[in-house]
Design an enzyme around this catalytic site. Structure first.
Site, PDB file in Angstrom:
ATOM      1  N   ARG A  41      -8.679  10.825  -8.136  1.00 55.41           N
ATOM      2  CA  ARG A  41      -7.810  11.499  -7.046  1.00 55.41           C
ATOM      3  C   ARG A  41      -7.172  10.464  -6.388  1.00 55.41           C
ATOM      4  NH1 ARG A  41      -8.290  12.351  -1.226  1.00 55.41           N
ATOM      5  NH2 ARG A  41      -7.261  10.432  -1.766  1.00 55.41           N
ATOM      6  N   LYS A  44      -5.961  -1.963  -1.137  1.00 55.36           N
ATOM      7  CA  LYS A  44      -6.808  -1.848  -0.034  1.00 55.36           C
ATOM      8  C   LYS A  44      -7.276  -3.177   0.463  1.00 55.36           C
ATOM      9  CE  LYS A  44      -6.975   2.134   1.871  1.00 55.36           C
ATOM     10  NZ  LYS A  44      -7.713   3.496   2.173  1.00 55.36           N
ATOM     11  N   ASP A  83     -13.689   6.014   2.616  1.00 51.79           N
ATOM     12  CA  ASP A  83     -12.427   5.886   3.501  1.00 51.79           C
ATOM     13  C   ASP A  83     -11.744   7.008   3.693  1.00 51.79           C
ATOM     14  OD1 ASP A  83     -10.717   4.324   5.428  1.00 51.79           O
ATOM     15  OD2 ASP A  83      -9.217   4.775   3.996  1.00 51.79           O
ATOM     16  N   ASP A  84     -11.665   7.645   2.519  1.00 47.06           N
ATOM     17  CA  ASP A  84     -11.034   9.197   2.470  1.00 47.06           C
ATOM     18  C   ASP A  84     -11.696  10.037   3.712  1.00 47.06           C
ATOM     19  OD1 ASP A  84      -9.262   8.586   0.494  1.00 47.06           O
ATOM     20  OD2 ASP A  84     -10.966   8.196  -0.601  1.00 47.06           O
ATOM     21  N   GLU A  95     -13.106   4.814  -2.755  1.00 46.12           N
ATOM     22  CA  GLU A  95     -11.850   5.434  -2.225  1.00 46.12           C
ATOM     23  C   GLU A  95     -11.123   6.034  -3.539  1.00 46.12           C
ATOM     24  OE1 GLU A  95     -10.400   3.825   0.280  1.00 46.12           O
ATOM     25  OE2 GLU A  95      -8.852   5.117   0.074  1.00 46.12           O
ATOM     26  N   ASP A  96     -10.824   7.296  -3.135  1.00 47.90           N
ATOM     27  CA  ASP A  96      -9.839   8.129  -3.850  1.00 47.90           C
ATOM     28  C   ASP A  96     -10.820   8.631  -5.083  1.00 47.90           C
ATOM     29  OD1 ASP A  96      -7.898   7.896  -2.412  1.00 47.90           O
ATOM     30  OD2 ASP A  96      -6.361   6.946  -3.841  1.00 47.90           O
ATOM     31  N   TYR A 120       0.947  -1.327  -0.050  1.00 48.87           N
ATOM     32  CA  TYR A 120      -0.079  -0.032  -0.055  1.00 48.87           C
ATOM     33  C   TYR A 120       0.833   1.319  -0.173  1.00 48.87           C
ATOM     34  CZ  TYR A 120      -4.042   2.549   0.047  1.00 48.87           C
ATOM     35  OH  TYR A 120      -5.194   3.243  -0.519  1.00 48.87           O
ATOM     36  N   ASN A 143      -0.125  13.884   3.271  1.00 48.72           N
ATOM     37  CA  ASN A 143       0.789  12.728   2.689  1.00 48.72           C
ATOM     38  C   ASN A 143       1.246  13.431   1.441  1.00 48.72           C
ATOM     39  OD1 ASN A 143       0.835  10.783   4.818  1.00 48.72           O
ATOM     40  ND2 ASN A 143      -1.381  10.331   4.180  1.00 48.72           N
TER      41      ASN A 143
HETATM   42  P1  NAD Z   1      -8.862  17.593  -0.541  1.00 49.12           P
HETATM   43  O1  NAD Z   1      -8.363  18.054  -1.899  1.00 49.12           O
HETATM   44  O2  NAD Z   1     -10.290  17.136  -0.337  1.00 49.12           O
HETATM   45  O3  NAD Z   1      -8.666  18.891   0.642  1.00 49.12           O
HETATM   46  C1  NAD Z   1      -7.582  19.634   0.662  1.00 49.12           C
HETATM   47  C2  NAD Z   1      -8.092  20.859   1.290  1.00 49.12           C
HETATM   48  O4  NAD Z   1      -7.012  21.935   1.316  1.00 49.12           O
HETATM   49  C3  NAD Z   1      -9.158  21.801   0.581  1.00 49.12           C
HETATM   50  O5  NAD Z   1     -10.200  22.273   1.499  1.00 49.12           O
HETATM   51  C4  NAD Z   1      -8.383  23.070   0.217  1.00 49.12           C
HETATM   52  O6  NAD Z   1      -8.941  24.253   0.143  1.00 49.12           O
HETATM   53  C5  NAD Z   1      -7.382  23.130   1.392  1.00 49.12           C
HETATM   54  N1  NAD Z   1      -6.030  23.967   1.089  1.00 49.12           N
HETATM   55  C6  NAD Z   1      -5.469  23.864  -0.132  1.00 49.12           C
HETATM   56  N2  NAD Z   1      -4.427  24.986  -0.286  1.00 49.12           N
HETATM   57  C7  NAD Z   1      -4.500  25.357   0.947  1.00 49.12           C
HETATM   58  C8  NAD Z   1      -3.852  26.574   1.548  1.00 49.12           C
HETATM   59  N3  NAD Z   1      -2.747  27.151   0.889  1.00 49.12           N
HETATM   60  N4  NAD Z   1      -4.127  26.820   3.003  1.00 49.12           N
HETATM   61  C9  NAD Z   1      -5.000  25.979   3.459  1.00 49.12           C
HETATM   62  N5  NAD Z   1      -5.804  25.432   3.014  1.00 49.12           N
HETATM   63  C10 NAD Z   1      -5.416  24.981   1.685  1.00 49.12           C
HETATM   64  O7  NAD Z   1      -7.884  16.304   0.060  1.00 49.12           O
HETATM   65  P2  NAD Z   1      -8.057  15.528   1.281  1.00 49.12           P
HETATM   66  O8  NAD Z   1      -8.495  14.111   0.853  1.00 49.12           O
HETATM   67  O9  NAD Z   1      -8.786  16.118   2.474  1.00 49.12           O
HETATM   68  O10 NAD Z   1      -6.578  15.290   1.730  1.00 49.12           O
HETATM   69  C11 NAD Z   1      -5.943  16.115   2.271  1.00 49.12           C
HETATM   70  C12 NAD Z   1      -4.520  15.684   2.833  1.00 49.12           C
HETATM   71  O11 NAD Z   1      -4.768  14.685   3.969  1.00 49.12           O
HETATM   72  C13 NAD Z   1      -3.723  15.053   1.832  1.00 49.12           C
HETATM   73  O12 NAD Z   1      -2.352  15.467   1.865  1.00 49.12           O
HETATM   74  C14 NAD Z   1      -3.878  13.573   2.125  1.00 49.12           C
HETATM   75  O13 NAD Z   1      -2.771  12.675   1.772  1.00 49.12           O
HETATM   76  C15 NAD Z   1      -3.975  13.698   3.693  1.00 49.12           C
HETATM   77  N6  NAD Z   1      -4.708  12.405   4.262  1.00 49.12           N
HETATM   78  C16 NAD Z   1      -4.156  11.929   5.243  1.00 49.12           C
HETATM   79  C17 NAD Z   1      -4.780  10.837   6.084  1.00 49.12           C
HETATM   80  C18 NAD Z   1      -4.314  10.086   7.023  1.00 49.12           C
HETATM   81  O14 NAD Z   1      -3.270  10.647   7.580  1.00 49.12           O
HETATM   82  N7  NAD Z   1      -4.619   9.072   7.504  1.00 49.12           N
HETATM   83  C19 NAD Z   1      -6.009  10.319   5.453  1.00 49.12           C
HETATM   84  C20 NAD Z   1      -6.427  11.111   4.418  1.00 49.12           C
HETATM   85  C21 NAD Z   1      -5.916  12.031   3.744  1.00 49.12           C
END
Ligand code: NAD
Length: 578
Positions: free
Chosen positions: A173, A191, A286-287, A263-264, A120, A428
């Site tokens: 995504r 997954k 899951d996201d 997913e994604d 993964y 990430n």
């Molecule tokens: P997403 O695209 O749905 O959301 C991103 C958000 O960030 C949006 O609301 C956007 O407006 C905001 N953003 C972008 N630029 C910005 C800035 N300069 N200042 C403030 N906010 C800003 O993406 P997502 O699915 O929510 O994922 C976001 C991050 O979280 C990714 O890096 C993902 O890898 C990580 N993530 C981590 C885990 C985990 O740790 N278990 C799980 C899921 C996602």
């Protein structure tokens, strides 16, 4: 059952009559020995004994040696160790899963913490980027927009009828890599291998699916090797009708209790499809929900150190996407369980997106329905630093994929406001993390409680060693799926993710907390899955959501009995004499 044919020898008669049992832990009698040698589900490779080889008629097709299963695992690990590139290790493991499924899962189970990143994240990201190049075997189903109107017929082509869990992506995504179209197949495949490795869900009951609705990524459209549909993404009504047909076709083919994990998918579709289907299908995203659950588990564990409840804290999020809004919603639910009203809880949850703090009359706009839910009545605040000064949060959570956004100034501010600030840098991959573990401990003078989305090595600050915990979704989704399937739930209320978070937080030991880790060690993840599943099964029966009857008295024993057996099946009946 057909009559014995006297012209056939006794082995063949037994094969014909199917006397050798069925199911994942027994081999099906009508299979030839040769099939048992080559079929991934039944193959034992060099672990077939000499007696079995003779009885199955495969004697001579294997070299003389007979290996113990543990020796086979060691051999595979030795081969893996010779490979230098993670992508090569990924390809080796995938091909092993196609040759000898049980050996593959035994190899994963032999060292979950180091094998998980190979099947993964992060390696699956590399695999998806090159999926068209490395794709070899049919694994999972590709259903394209051209199949619209015939999705049920396509699903009927899948050889297994007892599918209980589907992980589906439309590839728009993929991790932080964007639109990878059909190359996103690596995600459902990866997954579902964790469904089996971490929660014992039988591989034959798992079906990875990629919905190929095209891609908007130019480089893929121009790539001569690209395996997907060479068209721009279908959108609007066409897309919605396609997804709707898919959902109904899955239920028609595999039943109402077949779990469908999204997913994604891209942000807007992810939220929309979740609200559209969550009440009438057995589905989750899951996201959004898995991430929320693992983050809330970390928060609940950190509050054990601070000896406070969630409602005693003010949370500030950087990001308001799938991850951040999912976490915010679950925190809201948890605070209400702790006794706050909806309005009181919302007053403790602040969010910053790319246009600043989400406030109701924000001149810069950009307020979707989901963001508006958390909009505060406040004058505009443009920057994160200003937000930290004005909101004075106890908890700062980053999920905006803005690497380095929690800089020295922000972290020092958090340490000025709080004796023990809670800092979660969830983005990430590592390059996108809001801060590193080292920065968090250094700029808060070793006082913060830290967790991250990507793994960080232990950090020594002022002679104290901290072991930062990784909020890995794998702590949650396999256990949730196992619980949902064992109880036969027909839909998955949001409360399930709070139940899972609370159970995971309970599993964090005093030792883990003393080391600075908010999660149990990854090596214990299978027992975490079982404990979460047990709690979900209890929840399901208590709330009238279970359909499996009669209700099992010993729920943990019931769950264990459903799980995949890592031991090879008997190839011939023990009582059968030559
Ligand atoms: P997403 O695209 O749905 O959301 C991103 C958000 O960030 C949006 O609301 C956007 O407006 C905001 N953003 C972008 N630029 C910005 C800035 N300069 N200042 C403030 N906010 C800003 O993406 P997502 O699915 O929510 O994922 C976001 C991050 O979280 C990714 O890096 C993902 O890898 C990580 N993530 C981590 C885990 C985990 O740790 N278990 C799980 C899921 C996602």
């Amino acid at each position: 059952m057909s009559k014995p044919d006297s012209k056939l020898d006794k082995y063949a008669q037994r094969d014909r009559l199917g006397l050798w049992g069925t199911g994942d832990n027994e081999v099906v009698g009508s299979l030839s020995g040769f099939t048992r040698l080559l079929d991934k589900r039944y193959s034992k490779g060099l672990a077939f004994t000499h007696e079995e080889r003779q009885q199955l008629g495969i004697h001579g097709m294997l070299p003389y040696v007979v290996r113990e299963p543990s020796e086979q695992v060691e051999h595979c690990r030795a081969l893996l160790a010779r490979l230098e590139q993670d992508l090569d290790k990924y390809m080796y493991l995938i091909s092993l899963s196609e040759r000898n499924e049980r050996l593959f899962y035994n190899v994963l189970s032999s060292d979950i913490a180091s094998m998980m990143p190979l099947v993964y994240t992060p390696t699956v990201g590399l695999a998806c980027q090159r999926y068209s190049l490395i794709h070899q075997n049919a694994k999972g189903m590709f259903i394209s927009i051209k199949d619209k109107g015939h999705i049920y017929d396509v699903l009927k082509n899948w050889p297994e009828t007892d599918v209980r869990a589907i992980v589906v992506t439309d590839g728009e995504r993929i991790l932080g890599l964007g639109d990878l179209g059909a190359n996103g197949m690596g995600i459902p495949v990866g997954k579902l291998s964790l469904y089996t490795a971490l929660a014992g869900i039988k591989p034959s009951q798992c079906l990875p699916i990629t919905l190929d609705v095209g891609t908007n990524t130019e480089s893929l459209l121009e790539d001569p090797l690209y395996i997907g549909l060479r068209e721009r993404r279908a959108t609007g009504d066409l897309y919605d009708e396609f997804i709707d047909e898919f959902m109904h076709a899955c239920v028609r083919r595999f039943g109402q209790n077949c779990l469908i994990q999204f997913e994604d998918f891209a942000n807007a579709n992810a939220f929309r499809l979740l609200s559209k289907y969550r009440d009438s299908f057995c589905t989750f995203n899951d996201d959004i929900q898995g991430t929320a659950s693992v983050a809330v588990a970390g928060l609940l564990a950190s509050l054990k150190i601070k000896k406070t409840q969630l409602k005693d804290n003010t949370l500030l999020f950087l990001g308001a996407g799938e991850a951040a809004l999912g976490i915010a919603n679950l925190c809201l639910m948890a605070m209400k369980v702790e006794g706050l009203t909806e309005e009181e809880a919302k007053a403790r949850i602040w969010m910053v997106d790319s246009r600043g703090v989400i406030t109701r009359d924000r001149p810069k706009g950009g307020l979707t329905e989901h963001k508006l839910h958390f909009a505060q009545l406040h004058e505009p605040i443009d920057t994160l630093a200003e937000a930290v000064r004005k909101v004075r949060p106890n908890v700062l959570i980053g999920a905006a994929a803005q690497g380095g956004a929690f800089n020295q100034e922000i972290l020092e501010l958090m340490a000025d406001i709080n004796e023990t600030p809670i800092i979660f840098a969830l983005s990430n991959p590592t390059s996108k993390a809001e801060c590193t573990a080292e920065e968090a401990y250094t700029y808060t003078k070793g006082r913060c409680i830290f967790a991250s989305g990507s793994p960080f090595a232990p950090v020594t600050y002022n002679n104290k060693k901290f072991y930062p915990g990784q909020g890995n979704n794998s702590y949650i989704f396999p256990g949730v799926a196992l619980g949902v399937l064992c109880a036969g739930m027909l839909n998955i209320p949001e409360q399930v993710f709070l139940v899972a978070a609370e159970r995971l937080a309970e599993l964090v030991s005093k030792d883990d907390l003393a080391k600075g880790s908010l999660y149990p060690p990854l090596s214990s993840i299978v027992s975490c899955s079982m404990a979460i599943a047990e709690r979900i099964v209890e929840y399901a029966y208590k709330n009238g959501l279970a359909t499996v009857r009669p209700e099992p008295v010993n729920k943990l024993a019931f769950i264990k009995a459903q799980m995949y057996d890592l031991d090879y099946p008997r190839s011939v009946p023990a009582t059968y004499k030559m």
